[in-house]
Design a protein around this motif. Structure first.
Motif, short mmCIF file in Angstrom:
data_model
loop_
_atom_site.label_atom_id
_atom_site.label_comp_id
_atom_site.label_asym_id
_atom_site.label_seq_id
_atom_site.Cartn_x
_atom_site.Cartn_y
_atom_site.Cartn_z
N HIS A 47 0.84 -1.20 0.00
CA HIS A 47 0.00 0.00 0.00
C HIS A 47 0.88 1.25 0.00
CE1 HIS A 47 -3.21 2.80 0.94
NE2 HIS A 47 -2.35 3.34 1.80
N TRP A 48 0.60 2.15 -0.91
CA TRP A 48 1.29 3.45 -0.95
C TRP A 48 0.23 4.52 -0.82
CZ3 TRP A 48 6.47 3.09 -0.79
CH2 TRP A 48 7.01 1.84 -1.09
N GLU A 49 0.34 5.34 0.17
CA GLU A 49 -0.66 6.39 0.37
C GLU A 49 -0.48 7.44 -0.73
OE1 GLU A 49 -3.11 6.12 2.27
OE2 GLU A 49 -3.90 8.15 2.50
N THR A 50 0.77 7.79 -1.01
CA THR A 50 1.08 8.62 -2.18
C THR A 50 1.87 7.71 -3.10
OG1 THR A 50 1.52 10.38 -0.59
CG2 THR A 50 2.09 10.83 -2.89
N PRO A 51 1.43 7.52 -4.34
CA PRO A 51 2.10 6.53 -5.19
C PRO A 51 3.52 6.94 -5.59
CG PRO A 51 0.13 7.44 -6.26
CD PRO A 51 0.30 8.17 -4.98
N TYR A 52 4.32 5.92 -5.93
CA TYR A 52 5.69 6.20 -6.40
C TYR A 52 5.63 6.56 -7.88
CZ TYR A 52 4.80 1.27 -7.32
OH TYR A 52 4.21 0.09 -7.69
N ASP A 53 6.69 7.23 -8.31
CA ASP A 53 6.78 7.66 -9.70
C ASP A 53 7.73 6.71 -10.42
OD1 ASP A 53 7.27 8.88 -12.08
OD2 ASP A 53 7.98 10.79 -11.24
N ILE A 54 7.21 5.92 -11.33
CA ILE A 54 8.02 4.92 -12.01
C ILE A 54 9.16 5.58 -12.81
CG2 ILE A 54 6.40 4.76 -13.96
CD1 ILE A 54 8.32 1.78 -12.57
N ASN A 55 8.95 6.83 -13.21
CA ASN A 55 10.00 7.52 -13.98
C ASN A 55 11.08 8.12 -13.09
OD1 ASN A 55 8.77 7.08 -16.52
ND2 ASN A 55 7.22 8.58 -15.89
N ASN A 56 10.82 8.07 -11.80
CA ASN A 56 11.84 8.57 -10.87
C ASN A 56 11.92 7.58 -9.72
OD1 ASN A 56 13.64 10.17 -9.53
ND2 ASN A 56 12.06 11.50 -8.64
N PHE A 57 12.19 6.31 -10.08
CA PHE A 57 12.04 5.24 -9.11
C PHE A 57 13.21 5.14 -8.14
CE2 PHE A 57 11.45 0.81 -7.73
CZ PHE A 57 10.12 0.88 -7.36
N TYR A 58 14.40 5.31 -8.67
CA TYR A 58 15.55 5.29 -7.76
C TYR A 58 16.70 6.11 -8.32
CZ TYR A 58 18.53 1.94 -10.34
OH TYR A 58 19.32 1.34 -11.26
N SER A 59 17.56 6.57 -7.43
CA SER A 59 18.74 7.33 -7.86
C SER A 59 19.85 7.06 -6.86
CB SER A 59 18.43 8.82 -7.91
OG SER A 59 18.19 9.29 -6.61
N TYR A 60 21.08 7.23 -7.30
CA TYR A 60 22.19 6.99 -6.38
C TYR A 60 23.47 7.61 -6.88
CZ TYR A 60 24.04 3.41 -9.56
OH TYR A 60 24.56 2.75 -10.64
N ASN A 61 24.37 7.83 -5.94
CA ASN A 61 25.76 8.16 -6.28
C ASN A 61 26.65 7.40 -5.31
OD1 ASN A 61 28.17 9.36 -7.18
ND2 ASN A 61 28.05 10.81 -5.46
N PHE A 62 27.52 6.54 -5.85
CA PHE A 62 28.46 5.79 -5.02
C PHE A 62 29.88 6.39 -5.10
CE2 PHE A 62 26.79 1.12 -4.37
CZ PHE A 62 25.70 1.62 -3.67
N ASP A 63 30.01 7.44 -5.91
CA ASP A 63 31.36 7.95 -6.16
C ASP A 63 31.63 9.23 -5.37
OD1 ASP A 63 33.75 8.81 -7.15
OD2 ASP A 63 33.28 8.35 -9.24
#
Ligand code: PRX
Length: 693
Positions: A47-63
């Protein structure tokens, strides 16, 4: 494929979620190549009260060289983990399903709780926390035995957006104080006492000492809520069959039994120390509140919990996990790694105070609507067949434990196992340290009857869930190898120069891409997070473990590459133990190394140089053992304290630990010691080895 490969049992494969390596590879490729699609299909089951945005699903920087290290999944979406674990399952008709069976230390002491009842208790305790001023983002420390209330306390935090910080109830008051002060908890939740085997531990007294010590670090705990556990133990001890309420269908959480100065036997009395205005009984507070509580919708990237793990500098690190990604990862790993199906009865023996208990006693199982066993006792009480008797009693289908427990039980042979019917088992898990092939085979043959798959799960507090593991019914097993990566995970091996090793080889085990369950930071110390995990090889998360990839692509975790020790599956740093030893007024210097141990995997071997003019005596040695035990916890107790007239140091003053490791195992092949300031010290150390160790 090399020799010594054990194929999954055909009947398990037929029913398994992942039936073949072809299917595994297809899903694994999808998880890496279409990451958003893979995880969003899983996210859609929650259940998501406010839905996630599939076009902005995840982001990261490991560097680190490109900016701050960060990981975000489903940012902007809102949900509530407790709602997904309890309300959702109750709404889906599982209210009367048993969430947990509770098996107390005493076999006569047992109970169970349904999803509906668990939700009601969580709502009540959420209201209790609110009444004590706890709001979203506040930290709540938990120091408790394995009882339902620890789960209730955790999920209540999740329900109101507070962050739980559980400290394993085997830690000392010093360790608890340090952790409470670091996370600045508003509330501490604990219990009056707990039995371990035949020992009664008065943990409320320990908490009082810890709360006092926390003041020395400048932190005052304003509220302490205490579960009255002792009377339950008392009842079971005094009734022949536990019928006096202790094994009722739903544990009586509000029963009115006398509390203080209960006579346990002829010579032992127990009283609970109390500070009015700060300390409150759990049951009193629960009686005064409403049984419903609307959940607080939190962002997917809001913290869910923090959990301390040892750091190589000696100061513990508050690993922080957030809401959305952790939920997806705990739920998915649980389902596939234990091949969970409705109707199964799952049992993980880990204490909830460790990450294994968080992910695989509480969050993973409840997210799948599973029925699990929570066990308060030890494998040896009342006899060495206790694990097998619990498996028989609840008809456990998946059993998850640590190699150290398997090795300890192997000692007693097959007889204790044969007394019980363990045929319900389908999957056997292992966690915490490498499992040696001998223990693997014993587990496979005597417990699994060569029908069960063994999941040797490699992961860390930091990874949130399994990252390298076989899948039951799918992966051909090699004893001692954690085998292949879980979905979304791509292990990489690096050589000393940071170059990726292709194919067969051994190197640093790292990752260059996040999966949803990886930690996000160290509480209050993002700098340390970056320097500990991301600075050695920019662009990579460094596990601190070494690993080898064999000719079939299997991963074999070879152990720590830093100054960490793994004793009975408990990670600790040499620095942590050394600093306790050098606090002793008679000690000038100390160096700690690990030595292989037949049951614990590794044990602590300590070299101690006394102050000038102080004689090294057995008394000093036992004082030091006691000091480590009291300062860190019983699990950190050294096996050997050796007198070291001096330590083998290079001319620049660095201790050559590899030499000490050789002395510890009495191996004179010490290699090149020409860079030592004083080579003679090595011979002295061999001469000083305590007999028989
Ligand atoms: O060294 C690895 C070892 O335990 C470390 C993680 O410890 P901790 O954060 O306390 O979490 C323990 C429970 C997940 C790792 O860096 N380790 C854990 N599982 C395995 C293992 N080593 C080899 N094989 C495993 N299956």
């Amino acid at each position: 494929m090399s020799k010594n490969v054990y194929l999954p049992y055909a009947a398990t494969s037929e029913k398994a979620h992942i039936k073949s390596m072809v299917q595994y590879r297809k899903m694994h490729n999808k998880s890496l190549e279409s990451t958003e699609q893979f995880w969003s299909e899983i996210a859609s089951q929650f259940h998501w009260e406010t839905p996630y945005d599939i076009n902005n699903f995840y982001s990261y920087n490991f560097d680190v060289t490109k900016g701050p290290v960060q990981v975000k999944w489903m940012e902007g979406a809102t949900t509530n983990v407790c709602y997904n674990l309890l309300d959702k399952n109750v709404r889906n008709g599982m209210g009367d399903k048993v969430a947990f069976y509770w098996e107390g230390n005493d076999p006569e002491d047992y109970s169970k709780i349904t999803y509906k009842k668990l939700l009601e208790e969580v709502c009540r305790f959420s209201n209790v926390l609110k009444s004590k001023g706890v709001v979203k983002g506040d930290r709540v420390a938990i120091y408790m035995p394995m009882v339902f209330e620890i789960v209730i306390a955790m999920l209540s935090c999740a329900r109101i957006g507070a962050v739980h910080s559980i400290v394993f109830a085997g830690f000392s008051s010093d360790s608890l104080a340090e952790r409470m002060a670091d996370c600045k908890c508003k509330v501490l939740v604990t219990a009056d006492s707990v039995y371990r085997g035949d020992k009664l531990l008065n943990i409320k007294s320990l908490c009082d000492i810890a709360m006092d010590k926390a003041k020395n670090f400048g932190h005052e705990v304003s509220t302490c809520i205490v579960v009255r556990h002792l009377p339950r133990l008392y009842r079971s001890m005094n009734t022949s069959n536990g019928t006096n309420g202790s094994n009722s269908d739903i544990i009586d959480l509000h029963s009115d039994v006398p509390i203080l100065n209960i006579t346990l036997n002829d010579n032992l009395t127990f009283s609970v120390p109390w500070t009015d205005g700060r300390d409150y009984w759990w049951h009193d507070e629960m009686d005064d509140v409403e049984p419903s509580c609307y959940p607080v919708w939190v962002s997917a990237e809001d913290p869910l919990f923090m959990l301390y793990t040892s750091g190589s500098t000696g100061k513990p690190k508050g690993v922080l996990h957030t809401t959305g990604g952790y939920l997806l990862y705990a739920a998915t790993t649980f389902k596939y790694v234990f091949d969970y199906h409705p109707g199964d009865i799952y049992w993980c023996t880990a204490d909830i105070g460790w990450i294994t208990g968080h992910s695989y006693v509480v969050y993973g199982p409840l997210a799948n609507g599973a029925t699990s066993v929570i066990f308060e006792g030890t494998p040896f009480y009342p006899d060495n067949g206790r694990y097998w008797s619990v498996i028989e009693k609840y008809k456990v289908t998946q059993f998850y434990t640590a190699p150290t427990a398997i090795r300890a039980l192997m000692k007693f042979g097959e007889e204790p196992v044969k007394k019980h019917n363990v045929d319900s088992l389908k999957v056997l898990g292992s966690v915490g340290e490498p499992i040696n092939p001998e223990a693997w085979l014993w587990y496979y043959q005597n417990i699994g009857k060569e029908r069960c798959s063994i999941a040797d799960t490699f992961w860390q507090t930091e990874t949130g869930g399994h990252v390298i593991t076989p899948l039951p019914g799918c992966t051909p097993m090699k004893p001692g190898s954690a085998s292949f990566p879980f979905f979304g995970v791509k292990p990489i091996l690096l050589d000393e120069s940071g170059k990726e090793i292709e194919g067969v080889g051994e190197g640093y085990l790292v990752f260059n891409k996040p999966w949803p369950g990886i930690m996000r930071t160290l509480f209050g110390n993002h700098e340390r997070f970056q320097s500990v995990y991301f600075s050695k090889f920019p662009g990579y998360y460094c596990t601190g473990d070494g690993a080898r990839r064999d000719e079939d692509g299997y991963f074999w975790v070879t152990g720590r590459v830093d100054d960490m020790l793994n004793v009975s599956g408990h990670l600790m740093s040499t620095a942590e133990v050394e600093s306790v030893l050098t606090e002793h007024p008679d000690v000038s210097e100390a160096a700690v190394v690990s030595r292989p141990h037949p049951i614990k995997g590794e044990c602590l071997y300590c070299f101690v140089t006394p102050n000038h003019g102080v004689t090294f005596t057995p008394k000093l040695s036992s004082e030091l053992v006691k000091k480590v035990r009291e300062s860190i916890g019983p699990f950190a107790m050294p096996d050997v304290i050796q007198h070291a007239p001096g330590l083998p140091k290079t001319r620049s003053g660095k201790i050559m630990r590899r030499v000490l490791r050789k002395v510890a195992v009495n191996d004179r092949e010490v290699g090149d010691i020409s860079t030592l300031a004083d080579e003679h010290i090595v011979e002295e150390l061999f001469k000083n080895r305590p007999e028989k160790s």
